[in-house]
Design an enzyme around this catalytic site. Structure first.
Site, short mmCIF file in Angstrom:
data_model
loop_
_atom_site.label_atom_id
_atom_site.label_comp_id
_atom_site.label_asym_id
_atom_site.label_seq_id
_atom_site.Cartn_x
_atom_site.Cartn_y
_atom_site.Cartn_z
N TRP A 1 92.04 12.91 30.33
CA TRP A 1 91.85 11.49 30.07
C TRP A 1 90.58 11.34 29.23
O TRP A 1 89.55 11.97 29.53
CB TRP A 1 91.69 10.67 31.36
CG TRP A 1 91.35 9.25 31.01
CD1 TRP A 1 92.22 8.29 30.57
CD2 TRP A 1 90.04 8.64 31.01
NE1 TRP A 1 91.54 7.14 30.28
CE2 TRP A 1 90.20 7.32 30.53
CE3 TRP A 1 88.76 9.08 31.33
CZ2 TRP A 1 89.13 6.43 30.39
CZ3 TRP A 1 87.68 8.21 31.19
CH2 TRP A 1 87.88 6.89 30.73
N GLU B 1 96.81 11.54 30.21
CA GLU B 1 96.76 10.23 30.88
C GLU B 1 96.39 9.10 29.91
O GLU B 1 95.34 9.12 29.29
CB GLU B 1 95.71 10.29 32.01
CG GLU B 1 95.54 8.97 32.75
CD GLU B 1 94.48 9.05 33.85
OE1 GLU B 1 93.76 10.06 33.93
OE2 GLU B 1 94.37 8.07 34.63
N LYS C 1 95.93 4.85 28.86
CA LYS C 1 95.27 3.67 29.43
C LYS C 1 95.54 2.50 28.50
O LYS C 1 95.66 2.67 27.29
CB LYS C 1 93.78 3.96 29.54
CG LYS C 1 92.99 2.90 30.28
CD LYS C 1 91.69 3.52 30.79
CE LYS C 1 90.80 2.45 31.39
NZ LYS C 1 89.81 3.02 32.28
N ASP D 1 98.76 6.46 35.85
CA ASP D 1 97.74 5.82 36.67
C ASP D 1 98.15 4.35 36.73
O ASP D 1 98.21 3.68 35.69
CB ASP D 1 96.37 6.01 36.00
CG ASP D 1 95.23 5.37 36.79
OD1 ASP D 1 95.40 4.23 37.25
OD2 ASP D 1 94.16 6.00 36.92
N HIS E 1 96.49 1.49 34.84
CA HIS E 1 96.38 1.60 33.39
C HIS E 1 97.47 0.90 32.60
O HIS E 1 97.76 1.26 31.47
CB HIS E 1 96.34 3.07 32.98
CG HIS E 1 95.06 3.75 33.37
ND1 HIS E 1 94.71 4.99 32.95
CD2 HIS E 1 94.04 3.33 34.16
CE1 HIS E 1 93.53 5.33 33.45
NE2 HIS E 1 93.12 4.33 34.20
N HIS F 1 98.31 9.03 39.39
CA HIS F 1 96.97 8.63 39.81
C HIS F 1 97.15 7.33 40.56
O HIS F 1 97.28 6.27 39.94
CB HIS F 1 96.05 8.42 38.59
CG HIS F 1 95.31 9.64 38.19
ND1 HIS F 1 94.27 9.62 37.31
CD2 HIS F 1 95.46 10.94 38.59
CE1 HIS F 1 93.80 10.86 37.16
NE2 HIS F 1 94.50 11.66 37.91
N ASP G 1 91.55 -2.76 35.91
CA ASP G 1 91.61 -1.38 36.39
C ASP G 1 90.37 -1.08 37.23
O ASP G 1 89.53 -0.27 36.88
CB ASP G 1 91.69 -0.46 35.15
CG ASP G 1 91.71 1.01 35.52
OD1 ASP G 1 92.29 1.34 36.57
OD2 ASP G 1 91.15 1.82 34.75
N ASP H 1 89.98 0.21 40.24
CA ASP H 1 89.96 1.39 41.12
C ASP H 1 89.51 1.07 42.53
O ASP H 1 88.71 1.80 43.13
CB ASP H 1 89.13 2.51 40.50
CG ASP H 1 89.85 3.16 39.32
OD1 ASP H 1 90.96 3.66 39.53
OD2 ASP H 1 89.31 3.13 38.20
N ASP I 1 93.25 8.08 42.51
CA ASP I 1 92.16 7.76 41.59
C ASP I 1 91.55 6.41 41.92
O ASP I 1 91.89 5.40 41.32
CB ASP I 1 92.66 7.80 40.14
CG ASP I 1 91.51 7.75 39.15
OD1 ASP I 1 90.35 7.82 39.60
OD2 ASP I 1 91.76 7.64 37.94
C1 RNT Z 1 89.92 6.48 33.91
C2 RNT Z 1 90.99 7.39 34.38
C3 RNT Z 1 90.57 8.75 34.85
C4 RNT Z 1 89.31 8.71 35.70
C5 RNT Z 1 89.01 10.01 36.41
C6 RNT Z 1 87.63 10.03 36.95
O1 RNT Z 1 90.32 5.21 33.67
O2 RNT Z 1 91.75 6.75 35.36
O3 RNT Z 1 91.61 9.38 35.51
O4 RNT Z 1 89.35 7.71 36.64
O5 RNT Z 1 89.26 11.07 35.57
ZN ZN Z 2 93.26 7.94 36.40
#
Ligand code: RNT
Ligand code: ZN
Length: 421
Positions: free
Chosen positions: A188, A229, A231, A262, A265, A289, A297, A299, A329
């Site tokens: 990523w 990955e 986004k 993810d 994302h 993720h 986003d 988290d 994640d």
């Molecule tokens: C960032 C991504 C990525 C990170 C990690 C720490 O938006 O989701 O995966 O969160 O690699």
């Molecule tokens: Zn991620």
């Protein structure tokens, strides 16, 4: 919770599910195959051990909050991870980032890291009989400060990150080789633009060129699995992200690698659960993720919600559990980090269990017969079935705290360990 009560509740649940044609004992056996990769960065807010007091820098990802007890050394992190795993039923994996190596107080730049910096982690994992996964760290570094890494038009910067990522793949392959289970290496990068770009094309061409250079080195499939990955946007990359979903999905399909989904994302009305049965027709495997975005986003700690459920249901319905690598994640520094970890991982397990407890054949039959009322009614009724009793029993069988007992364990660890740091 009392053993007899847990057993009694399980027996009732077993009968109730059996009436729907679902065998709970079989579901419990299936649960053992669900190995969730624990993201090490929940213990220290994505800081890492490159230098004392390293903090997450730039890259459009953020950990907010200052709850005491963050892991500041590898020893503290390992103690936290052991605690987390002692509170989880089943078997986990560990997902490391490149900034978590054992650098012995020396400054080892990202283009210099080697498998030896991760041998301690490999030994640690071997002792516990678990697998490792890995990530290149293309953020929190001066050469990532202008917003571009693998897509940079500056050849010095681009080459630096290509070298870093190549080394990360070599480290991953070594982990997979020594541990006898392939390590998933995930790429990523934060690359993107805050304001309207005019040359998206060259940036994407640069990223493609870098990936081609990185993947030119081949490793056995039973040592390493590669994943990329995407986004939609990040803080500071609101107008364009170079590694978009279209870009990486195309790249993954064409180059026969994995794609990371993810669920923070994508546009909030887009459902990652809906993507599973599309993408799996074109790639061998995916990496998840799992996270919870609140308005963006963000988290937040994963919880048992409809978004997560759709993801697990679609994987189970497609009989694709063996083609899905499960990663987490989220990173929240505003509450007990170890507690947050256990909440999120247990929620993911519960969501997979809920999906496995679904009377799929009956529901499909309703659907094929045009019985839309019956389909919706059963889906709603499933929400009040005693799946919690099945999960409790699973915890008891695995000799880990059942129900709210794990809260007490975390509170104790907070008092005895975290608050003393
Ligand atoms: C960032 C991504 C990525 C990170 C990690 C720490 O938006 O989701 O995966 O969160 O690699
Ligand atoms: Zn991620």
């Amino acid at each position: 919770m009392k053993k007899e009560l847990i057993e009694k509740s399980y027996q009732i649940a077993k009968e109730e599910y059996a009436a729907l044609g679902v065998d709970t004992d079989k579901v419990l056996a299936e649960m053992d195959k669900i190995n969730i990769s624990l993201h090490c960065w929940q213990t220290d807010d994505v800081g890492g051990f490159e230098k004392p007091g390293s903090v997450l820098g730039g890259g459009g990802i953020q950990a907010t909050g200052n709850f005491p007890g963050k892991a500041k050394t590898i020893e503290q992190m390992r103690s936290d991870l052991d605690k987390v795993m002692s509170l989880l039923p089943g078997k986990q994996r560990l997902n490391l980032h490149a900034i978590y190596g054992e650098f012995d107080g020396k400054l080892v730049d990202r283009d210099q890291i080697e498998p030896k910096h991760f041998q301690g982690w490999i030994d640690w994992a071997k002792k516990r009989g678990i697998g490792l996964d890995f990530n290149c760290t293309c953020f929190s570094h001066p050469l990532a400060d202008d917003g571009f890494t693998l897509s940079s038009k500056n050849e010095k910067i681009r080459k630096f990150w290509v070298e870093h990522t190549k080394r990360c793949r070599a480290i991953s392959a070594e982990m997979g080789k020594q541990l006898g289970t392939p390590a998933v290496h995930n790429i990523w990068i934060p690359d993107g633009m805050k304001d309207t770009p005019v040359d998206r094309n060259t940036l994407r061409k640069q990223l493609k060129k870098s990936l081609d250079e990185i993947f030119a080195v081949k490793y056995p499939k039973n040592h390493l699995k590669d994943s990329v990955e995407s986004k939609l946007f990040g803080i500071g990359s609101e107008s364009m992200v170079v590694g978009s979903h279209d870009f990486y999905l195309g790249y993954a399909i064409k180059n026969n690698i994995l794609i990371t989904l993810d669920n923070g994302h994508f546009h909030p009305t887009e459902q990652v659960g809906d993507k599973v049965s599309s993408i799996l027709h074109f790639v061998d495997e995916i990496l998840l993720h799992l996270t919870r975005g609140v308005r963006w986003d963000s988290d937040h700690v994963l919880t048992f919600n409809e978004e997560l459920l759709l993801i697990t249901q679609e994987i189970v319905r497609a009989k694709a559990l063996n083609r899905v690598n499960i990663g987490l994640d989220f990173f929240d520094a505003s509450l007990n980090r170890i507690g947050a970890y256990v909440i999120g991982t247990r929620s993911a397990q519960l969501a997979f269990m809920y999906a496995l407890l679904e009377p799929f054949k009956t529901l499909v039959k309703f659907e094929e017969d045009g019985k839309n009322f019956e389909r919706l009614a059963l889906l709603e009724l499933l929400k009040t079935m005693p799946f919690g009793a099945v999960y409790d029993y699973y915890c008891m069988k695995n000799k880990v705290p059942v129900g709210q007992d794990y809260i007490d364990e975390i509170v104790k660890y907070e008092k005895e360990v975290l608050l003393k740091r």
